[in-house]
Design a protein around this motif. Structure first.
Motif, PDB file in Angstrom:
ATOM      1  N   ASP A  11      71.780   0.487  35.125  1.00  0.00           N
ATOM      2  CA  ASP A  11      72.932   1.041  34.422  1.00  0.00           C
ATOM      3  C   ASP A  11      73.709  -0.024  33.647  1.00  0.00           C
ATOM      4  O   ASP A  11      74.505   0.325  32.763  1.00  0.00           O
ATOM      5  CB  ASP A  11      73.884   1.726  35.401  1.00  0.00           C
ATOM      6  CG  ASP A  11      73.298   2.987  36.009  1.00  0.00           C
ATOM      7  OD1 ASP A  11      72.278   3.481  35.479  1.00  0.00           O
ATOM      8  OD2 ASP A  11      73.838   3.469  37.018  1.00  0.00           O
ATOM      9  N   PHE A  12      73.484  -1.291  33.989  1.00  0.00           N
ATOM     10  CA  PHE A  12      74.281  -2.362  33.382  1.00  0.00           C
ATOM     11  C   PHE A  12      73.464  -3.257  32.450  1.00  0.00           C
ATOM     12  O   PHE A  12      73.936  -4.322  32.053  1.00  0.00           O
ATOM     13  CB  PHE A  12      74.926  -3.205  34.481  1.00  0.00           C
ATOM     14  CG  PHE A  12      75.757  -2.403  35.436  1.00  0.00           C
ATOM     15  CD1 PHE A  12      76.976  -1.881  35.052  1.00  0.00           C
ATOM     16  CD2 PHE A  12      75.307  -2.139  36.715  1.00  0.00           C
ATOM     17  CE1 PHE A  12      77.739  -1.119  35.917  1.00  0.00           C
ATOM     18  CE2 PHE A  12      76.055  -1.384  37.607  1.00  0.00           C
ATOM     19  CZ  PHE A  12      77.280  -0.869  37.201  1.00  0.00           C
ATOM     20  N   LEU A  13      72.256  -2.827  32.107  1.00  0.00           N
ATOM     21  CA  LEU A  13      71.357  -3.667  31.321  1.00  0.00           C
ATOM     22  C   LEU A  13      71.273  -3.210  29.873  1.00  0.00           C
ATOM     23  O   LEU A  13      71.337  -2.009  29.584  1.00  0.00           O
ATOM     24  CB  LEU A  13      69.950  -3.652  31.931  1.00  0.00           C
ATOM     25  CG  LEU A  13      69.813  -4.078  33.379  1.00  0.00           C
ATOM     26  CD1 LEU A  13      68.337  -4.084  33.785  1.00  0.00           C
ATOM     27  CD2 LEU A  13      70.445  -5.438  33.617  1.00  0.00           C
ATOM     28  N   PRO A  14      71.081  -4.149  28.942  1.00  0.00           N
ATOM     29  CA  PRO A  14      70.766  -3.760  27.571  1.00  0.00           C
ATOM     30  C   PRO A  14      69.322  -3.284  27.502  1.00  0.00           C
ATOM     31  O   PRO A  14      68.535  -3.507  28.438  1.00  0.00           O
ATOM     32  CB  PRO A  14      70.943  -5.076  26.797  1.00  0.00           C
ATOM     33  CG  PRO A  14      70.586  -6.130  27.796  1.00  0.00           C
ATOM     34  CD  PRO A  14      71.088  -5.617  29.125  1.00  0.00           C
ATOM     35  N   PRO A  15      68.921  -2.619  26.432  1.00  0.00           N
ATOM     36  CA  PRO A  15      67.500  -2.274  26.277  1.00  0.00           C
ATOM     37  C   PRO A  15      66.646  -3.532  26.358  1.00  0.00           C
ATOM     38  O   PRO A  15      66.964  -4.553  25.740  1.00  0.00           O
ATOM     39  CB  PRO A  15      67.447  -1.647  24.884  1.00  0.00           C
ATOM     40  CG  PRO A  15      68.831  -1.136  24.650  1.00  0.00           C
ATOM     41  CD  PRO A  15      69.742  -2.116  25.319  1.00  0.00           C
ATOM     42  N   LEU A  16      65.558  -3.453  27.142  1.00  0.00           N
ATOM     43  CA  LEU A  16      64.733  -4.638  27.325  1.00  0.00           C
ATOM     44  C   LEU A  16      63.283  -4.247  27.575  1.00  0.00           C
ATOM     45  O   LEU A  16      62.960  -3.100  27.884  1.00  0.00           O
ATOM     46  CB  LEU A  16      65.267  -5.513  28.465  1.00  0.00           C
ATOM     47  CG  LEU A  16      65.348  -4.922  29.885  1.00  0.00           C
ATOM     48  CD1 LEU A  16      64.018  -4.998  30.617  1.00  0.00           C
ATOM     49  CD2 LEU A  16      66.428  -5.623  30.682  1.00  0.00           C
ATOM     50  N   LEU A  17      62.440  -5.239  27.459  1.00  0.00           N
ATOM     51  CA  LEU A  17      61.009  -5.078  27.694  1.00  0.00           C
ATOM     52  C   LEU A  17      60.511  -6.331  28.377  1.00  0.00           C
ATOM     53  O   LEU A  17      60.872  -7.449  27.985  1.00  0.00           O
ATOM     54  CB  LEU A  17      60.273  -4.887  26.355  1.00  0.00           C
ATOM     55  CG  LEU A  17      58.743  -4.960  26.385  1.00  0.00           C
ATOM     56  CD1 LEU A  17      58.164  -3.692  27.016  1.00  0.00           C
ATOM     57  CD2 LEU A  17      58.191  -5.157  24.973  1.00  0.00           C
ATOM     58  N   VAL A  18      59.680  -6.172  29.401  1.00  0.00           N
ATOM     59  CA  VAL A  18      58.972  -7.289  30.009  1.00  0.00           C
ATOM     60  C   VAL A  18      57.490  -7.066  29.768  1.00  0.00           C
ATOM     61  O   VAL A  18      56.921  -6.061  30.218  1.00  0.00           O
ATOM     62  CB  VAL A  18      59.269  -7.408  31.518  1.00  0.00           C
ATOM     63  CG1 VAL A  18      58.469  -8.557  32.131  1.00  0.00           C
ATOM     64  CG2 VAL A  18      60.761  -7.599  31.760  1.00  0.00           C
TER      65      VAL A  18
END
Length: 312
Positions: free
Chosen positions: A132-139
């Motif tokens: 809920d506290f993360l920006p859009p991201l990809l690993v």
């Protein structure tokens, strides 16, 4: 309050910058509270007959002077002689770091931060437990995936998973003709996972460092404002440290993450927050205590020792 015996595993104390070093702040706070400290480095840690030992040097720290520490002669001692061991070795979290965590499991005493949790809580990936506290991201390690993520967001930041201080972090945009070369470099031609995050323009105002002691945020924070020639909010990359306060959003983040940190034995943690998004959860050797004390008058290092005096 009884005197504690504490061993601190850190990088060599000779050569640190004491005015900025949080581990040094911990030494000063320990002395002020009457505790006795020893320091040792990674090569000084070993295991004998099932128990972890160290070549420990008693240390006396002095603030604001050129000769900022005095070291005693190294002495081989079982870590079980100590009341607490502080694991403050800086990243990278490489095989040697992980091996040290395995050895510290056999210290026979309290280790802070908990070595099992240090292995489990990758500073880039641990935040995935709090989506809920993360920006859009990809690993990913796939170059096509990373290019598609860039195409979706237009501007991204790509970072390795085990480095520190902004090392190997790149800002990419669609018009950058170096995109292919950068992605090949950071992934080792698809051999290594990296994290890509949507670029957050709020970084121009600063990357906020919040320190938590036993899951509770210190009442004060630090903004690391990137220099005009860089996008990274890291002090070692030239960012400027300025005072900051905790917002309602920051308090919400800490209320959600703090209990998990406490349960994992992660007593001293640094959150990185940009524009209300958590970008990293720093558990290895978080910094910022010296600056926050200077700006806000709150000594996070002293708060840690107050917690340690209470015992496990």
């Amino acid at each position: 309050m009884s005197m504690l015996k504490a061993a601190i595993l850190m990088d060599p104390i000779v050569g640190i910058k004491p005015a900025k070093d949080t581990t040094f702040a911990m030494l000063l706070a320990a002395q002020a509270r009457g505790h006795q400290c020893w320091v040792f480095t990674l090569p000084d840690l070993f295991l004998r007959d099932g128990g972890a030992w160290g070549r420990l040097s008693a240390v006396v720290a002095r603030d604001g002077v050129e000769g900022y520490c005095t070291l005693g002669e190294p002495e081989e001692r079982p870590l079980s002689d100590m009341d607490v061991v502080l694991m403050r070795k800086d990243p990278p979290v490489d095989l040697e770091y992980l091996t040290a965590c395995y050895l510290l499991e056999h210290a026979g005493t309290w280790v802070v931060n908990d070595p099992i949790s240090l292995r489990n809580a990758n500073e880039k990936l641990y935040a995935l437990h709090f989506p809920d506290f993360l920006p859009p991201l990809l690993v990913s390690r796939d170059l096509g995936d990373l290019r598609a993520f860039l195409a979706e967001h237009g501007e991204i930041v790509v970072k390795p998973l085990s480095a520190r201080g902004g090392e190997g972090v790149f800002y990419l945009h669609l018009q950058d003709r170096n995109v292919g070369s950068i992605l090949e470099t950071v992934t080792g031609w698809g051999r290594h996972y990296v994290m890509a995050q949507r670029y957050l323009p709020a970084i121009r105002a600063g990357d906020k460092r919040i320190l938590l002691v036993d899951g509770v945020p210190v009442l004060g924070a630090m903004l690391r404002v990137p220099s005009a020639s860089d996008f990274r909010g890291n002090l070692v990359a030239g960012a400027l440290a300025v005072a900051a306060e905790l917002t309602d959003r920051d308090q919400e983040i800490c209320a959600a993450i703090g209990p998990a940190l406490r349960a994992a034995g992660l007593l001293f943690v640094g959150l990185d927050v940009i524009g209300g998004y958590v970008t990293e959860i720093n558990v290895t050797s978080p910094t910022g205590a010296r600056e926050i004390k200077r700006f806000c008058g709150v000594d996070a290092a002293d708060l840690l020792w107050q917690r340690l005096e209470q015992g496990r």
